[in-house]
Write a protein that holds these residues in place. Structure first.
Motif, PDB file in Angstrom:
ATOM      1  N   GLU A 189       0.759  -1.277  -0.089  1.00 55.16           N
ATOM      2  CA  GLU A 189      -0.050   0.051   0.225  1.00 55.16           C
ATOM      3  C   GLU A 189       1.111   1.294  -0.184  1.00 55.16           C
ATOM      4  N   ILE A 190       1.990   1.061   0.792  1.00 55.69           N
ATOM      5  CA  ILE A 190       2.765   2.414   0.756  1.00 55.69           C
ATOM      6  C   ILE A 190       3.576   2.635  -0.564  1.00 55.69           C
ATOM      7  N   LEU A 191       3.979   1.677  -0.909  1.00 52.53           N
ATOM      8  CA  LEU A 191       4.736   1.814  -2.476  1.00 52.53           C
ATOM      9  C   LEU A 191       3.588   2.405  -3.485  1.00 52.53           C
ATOM     10  N   GLY A 192       2.343   1.943  -3.303  1.00 52.78           N
ATOM     11  CA  GLY A 192       1.219   2.521  -4.316  1.00 52.78           C
ATOM     12  C   GLY A 192       1.050   3.930  -3.815  1.00 52.78           C
ATOM     13  N   THR A 193       1.116   4.372  -2.767  1.00 54.03           N
ATOM     14  CA  THR A 193       0.860   5.556  -2.221  1.00 54.03           C
ATOM     15  C   THR A 193       2.140   6.575  -2.836  1.00 54.03           C
ATOM     16  N   LEU A 194       3.150   6.132  -2.450  1.00 53.07           N
ATOM     17  CA  LEU A 194       4.387   6.859  -2.754  1.00 53.07           C
ATOM     18  C   LEU A 194       4.265   7.112  -4.159  1.00 53.07           C
ATOM     19  N   ASN A 195       4.040   6.250  -5.118  1.00 52.06           N
ATOM     20  CA  ASN A 195       4.052   6.303  -6.427  1.00 52.06           C
ATOM     21  C   ASN A 195       3.019   7.526  -6.963  1.00 52.06           C
ATOM     22  N   THR A 196       1.922   7.905  -6.131  1.00 56.06           N
ATOM     23  CA  THR A 196       1.151   8.838  -6.463  1.00 56.06           C
ATOM     24  C   THR A 196       1.525  10.143  -5.635  1.00 56.06           C
ATOM     25  N   ASP A 197       2.653  10.028  -5.209  1.00 54.48           N
ATOM     26  CA  ASP A 197       3.173  11.407  -4.684  1.00 54.48           C
ATOM     27  C   ASP A 197       2.507  11.743  -3.709  1.00 54.48           C
ATOM     28  N   ALA A 198       1.727  11.110  -2.981  1.00 50.50           N
ATOM     29  CA  ALA A 198       1.186  11.468  -1.692  1.00 50.50           C
ATOM     30  C   ALA A 198       1.867  11.252  -0.454  1.00 50.50           C
ATOM     31  N   HIS A 199       1.401  11.694   0.862  1.00 52.85           N
ATOM     32  CA  HIS A 199       2.423  11.441   2.013  1.00 52.85           C
ATOM     33  C   HIS A 199       1.714  10.237   2.670  1.00 52.85           C
ATOM     34  N   PRO A 200       2.310   9.133   2.752  1.00 52.90           N
ATOM     35  CA  PRO A 200       1.752   7.856   3.353  1.00 52.90           C
ATOM     36  C   PRO A 200       1.914   7.875   5.164  1.00 52.90           C
ATOM     37  N   ASN A 201       2.047   9.104   5.434  1.00 51.92           N
ATOM     38  CA  ASN A 201       2.605   8.973   6.842  1.00 51.92           C
ATOM     39  C   ASN A 201       1.887   8.112   7.937  1.00 51.92           C
ATOM     40  N   SER A 202       0.456   8.148   7.814  1.00 50.82           N
ATOM     41  CA  SER A 202      -0.366   7.345   8.465  1.00 50.82           C
ATOM     42  C   SER A 202      -0.070   5.744   8.535  1.00 50.82           C
ATOM     43  N   LEU A 203       0.316   5.467   7.155  1.00 58.32           N
ATOM     44  CA  LEU A 203       0.550   4.113   6.675  1.00 58.32           C
ATOM     45  C   LEU A 203       1.815   3.720   7.443  1.00 58.32           C
ATOM     46  N   LEU A 204       2.930   4.563   7.295  1.00 59.70           N
ATOM     47  CA  LEU A 204       4.119   4.341   7.692  1.00 59.70           C
ATOM     48  C   LEU A 204       3.980   4.163   9.480  1.00 59.70           C
ATOM     49  N   ASP A 205       3.099   4.849  10.051  1.00 60.60           N
ATOM     50  CA  ASP A 205       3.092   4.911  11.522  1.00 60.60           C
ATOM     51  C   ASP A 205       2.364   3.564  11.855  1.00 60.60           C
ATOM     52  N   GLN A 206       1.555   2.903  10.896  1.00 59.77           N
ATOM     53  CA  GLN A 206       0.965   1.691  11.098  1.00 59.77           C
ATOM     54  C   GLN A 206       2.113   0.598  10.932  1.00 59.77           C
ATOM     55  N   ARG A 207       2.975   0.742  10.045  1.00 66.96           N
ATOM     56  CA  ARG A 207       3.836  -0.425   9.736  1.00 66.96           C
ATOM     57  C   ARG A 207       4.653  -0.343  10.936  1.00 66.96           C
ATOM     58  N   ASP A 208       5.044   0.932  11.322  1.00 63.38           N
ATOM     59  CA  ASP A 208       6.143   0.966  12.562  1.00 63.38           C
ATOM     60  C   ASP A 208       5.653   0.370  13.823  1.00 63.38           C
TER      61      ASP A 208
END
Lengths: 466, 298
Positions: A189-208
């Motif tokens: 999901e993070i990879l997908g979000t980054l490709n659209t140039d958005a900020h996946p911070n909440s996903l990063l937090d979840q993964r962390d």
């Protein structure tokens, strides 16, 4: 430069500061969210040669823009906290098992095995006072039965604890796999979000948060890649990579040493059947409990049982019962279940066969009963051995508890350090909020000022001298 | 270090939990009176306590052994006293029988009396404790001497354990107290044989045998006196052990108490101060929790 350029500049301010307020709100509402890292808007002055916000064409105007939203996270501190927590989880799992063992074996409480043994020796002394009294003989057999059941209960409880820990190994590996699945899913999901140039911070937090949880269960190493994905390894073997997880399995094999106690060996292997070294996390605690802590204690109790049987029988064999029978065993270990102590068939339910007399002496001789009673205070006798075993276990529990407390404290400190970098401080956010609000107000005032200025131009120009 | 709200909350929770745990531990000490209840809290002292517990349990048992030994000894003492009285009575009768003024009828009466003394002596020799003949050694015999005066016991010795390395003999064997059977020379046989012989001699007015009998009674009396002396010595040994054990129990208990028990005054003060510090923690926490910039913003 156009007169409207000032308006444009003011608008970029409105825009940027509203964005700041958005992010501050997010920080404030997530103040208690576990794993949330505070975010910060990074502002920068607009390059005068950049593209205008409204017109889309190159303008020679200034202004402010938000460059990025950064996640305030110190990777080194976070990683350190994980390592410490992982260690603390392993030690605390081990301590838990040792404490249960201590409860099982007992010691200081009323009616412990120690008390039961003392009562057996005292019953032998009572028998010595009345070798012809069947009630006394019955009393000895009853005490012996209590001792036998006491020891058997201890080994049975240890076996039960061991099978609980076996289940814990399976459960924990299941948890590792589930976490690996979730991390892999988030990675995609993070990879997908980054490709659209958005900020996946909440996903990063979840993964962390998931990785931290994983670190509590097993020793993991996390490698964060450029593309925002992670590689998670256990003992150098990938369990998450490229958004895919590799499951671990528990392998149950027979082991010559553990086999003698009726136990199997448990190991954790990956898909290519390679055994992994697990040295921290709950899984390490459970594995260590099944492999070392519990079998060692069980062996210790088995040796106490064997020793009690040998010492009592060595004496009892040289004695004679009221019926003149000699060479009888008093205790026996169940040949089918090591760790099961029984009152020997030679004497069970036959009080007259309990030897109070030394073989060859008078029927009502009491010397054998007195010798057996004297095992009580023999420095190498069963009671002394039991006390030694209790002391050994207590020292182990004590050491383990100290280590566990130390590791837990270190884990908490590391966690706090990581939090101090990434956590939300409401006071700080409120100050930020006020600043952003003021900046927004000022930008709005700027619009008004330019508007008034324009109005002056539009309505008052060309009226000179009127 | 940045102070974040989550950290503050965690820390405050830890502080409160810590001070509460501290208070609970102090309360437990006051309630149980023990410094530790699990061996792992103090492994070394715990094994000391266990050893002391075992010693106390053993001393308790040694006390029971001593009580049983005392029962045997006291019973033996009574039996020997009564045997001694009977023997003295027989001696008096034998001396009386030397009076030349006595006629046959009177002598027959004295002889019957001596017979019955012999019988009483045999009863004393067959004294039992909880159904066991105390002068029969370790044999499973209902009587030490049967009607014919034959010893049914053996030469086993009954002992009681007074301490780990101390036993006491509580039985005297029939023959060493009442003499060994000697049909060829009954005057030097058991005390029963001897008295029967004297009785017969009195009835037959055989003064020579009666005079020899009086010597034999002296020997038997010395034997009984010796036995009484031994019983007295045994009794003293048992009493001494009892006294010693009483002292040791106090000492061991004092030792255990020093190791394991809390000083109650100290524990109560400790509990009060833990309570105070807990209250202080709670108050400080509740005060600090309300401190925020929000309170000062309009």
């Amino acid at each position: 430069m156009s007169h409207f350029a000032g308006l444009q500049t003011a608008v970029t301010g409105l825009h940027a500061h509203r964005r700041r307020i958005d992010i501050i709100s997010e920080n404030i509402v997530n103040v208690d969210t576990p794993g949330y890292h505070r975010q910060k808007v990074n502002l920068s002055a607009i390059d005068r040669s950049s593209v205008g916000v409204w017109t889309g064409s190159r303008h020679n105007t200034g202004g402010v823009e938000y460059e990025s939203i950064s996640r305030m996270r110190d990777a080194i501190l976070v990683n350190n906290a994980r390592v410490q927590t992982s260690e603390a989880e392993a030690r605390s799992a081990e301590t838990g098992v040792l404490e249960q063992l201590e409860t099982i074996v007992g010691g200081l409480e009323e009616g412990s095995l120690h008390d039961q043994l003392n009562e057996l020796w005292n019953a032998f002394d009572d028998l010595a006072s009345a070798p012809d009294d069947l009630a006394m003989r019955q009393g000895v057999l009853q005490r012996a039965e209590t001792v036998a059941q006491g020891f058997t209960r201890v080994t049975a409880s240890i076996d039960q604890l061991r099978s609980d820990q076996e289940a814990a190994v399976y459960d924990t590996v299941g948890k590792v796999n589930a976490l690996a699945d979730q991390i892999a899913a988030l990675d995609s999901e993070i990879l997908g979000t980054l490709n659209t140039d958005a900020h996946p911070n909440s996903l990063l937090d979840q993964r962390d948060q998931l990785v931290t949880e994983l670190a509590g269960t097993v020793n993991v190493q996390v490698n964060e890649l450029e593309n925002g994905q992670t590689e998670v390894t256990v003992d150098g073997q990938l369990i998450v990579s490229n958004g895919r997880s590799n499951h671990l399995t528990v392998q149950r094999t027979s082991d010559p040493v553990l086999g003698s106690l009726g136990y199997d060996r448990f190991s954790v292997v990956n898909a290519s059947n390679r055994e992994l070294r697990i040295n921290s996390g709950q899984l390490a605690g459970a594995l260590n409990a099944t492999q070392n802590i519990i079998p060692q204690q069980r062996e210790r109790i088995d040796s106490l049982i064997a020793d009690l049987t040998t010492q009592v029988n060595a004496l009892h064999n040289g004695g004679a019962g009221l019926d003149g029978s000699t060479g009888n065993d008093f205790f026996a270990v169940d040949p089918l279940h090591s760790g099961t102590l029984l009152v020997a068939n030679d004497v069970v339910n036959q009080p007259e066969k309990v030897a109070a007399a030394t073989a060859g002496a008078g029927v009502l001789d009491d010397s054998m009963a007195r010798s057996l009673a004297n095992l009580a205070e023999s420095p190498t006798g069963p009671t002394s051995n039991f006390v030694t075993a209790v002391g050994e276990l207590a020292a182990k529990v004590n050491t383990s508890r100290t280590r566990s407390d130390g590791a837990t404290a270190a884990g908490e400190r590391a966690q706090q350090l990581a939090n101090s970098a990434g956590g939300v401080s409401l006071d700080e956010e409120l100050v930020d909020l006020m600043t952003a609000q003021r900046s927004f107000e000022a930008s709005a005032r700027l619009v008004t000022a330019i508007d008034e200025m324009l109005q002056t131009l539009i309505t008052s120009t060309g009226r000179v001298g009127r | 270090m940045r102070v974040t709200d989550a950290n503050l909350a965690t820390l405050r929770t830890q502080w409160v939990a810590q001070s509460r745990a501290n208070m609970a531990e102090k309360e437990r000490q006051v309630a149980s009176g023990k410094q530790f209840e699990r061996a792992s809290e103090n492994p070394i002292d715990a094994t000391r306590v266990l050893r002391a517990d075992r010693r106390i349990a053993r001393i308790d048992q040694f006390g029971r052994n001593a009580a049983n030994a005392k029962l045997w000894v006291n019973t033996a003492d009574q039996a020997l006293q009564s045997a001694n009285n009977n023997l003295e009575r027989a001696r008096t009768l034998a001396i009386q029988s030397g009076n030349p003024a006595l006629n046959g009828e009177a002598r027959a009466a004295i002889a019957a009396d001596i017979h019955s003394m012999s019988e009483s002596l045999r009863t004393a020799a067959n004294t039992t404790v909880t159904g066991r003949a105390i002068f029969a050694g370790t044999a499973d015999a209902a009587q030490a001497f049967d009607e014919t005066g034959t010893y049914l016991g053996d030469d086993g010795i009954v002992r009681r354990t007074l301490d780990t390395h101390e036993t006491v003999q509580v039985s005297l064997q029939g023959p060493e107290v009442f003499g060994a059977s000697n049909p060829a020379d009954p005057l030097n046989g058991t005390v029963f044989e001897m008295l029967e012989t004297i009785a017969d001699a009195v009835e037959a007015d055989d003064q020579v045998t009666v005079r020899q009998g009086l010597d034999a009674i002296n020997t038997a009396s010395d034997r009984l006196g010796g036995a009484l002396g031994r019983i007295g010595a045994i009794s003293q040994q048992i009493d001494a052990a009892d006294v010693r054990h009483g002292g040791e129990v106090l000492q061991v208990q004092a030792n255990v108490s020093r190791i394991q028990d809390v000083d109650i005054a100290e524990a109560i003060i400790g509990m009060r101060s833990a309570e105070l510090s807990h209250q202080a923690t709670l108050q400080a926490t509740s005060r600090a929790l309300s401190q925020s910039l929000l309170d000062f913003l309009r």
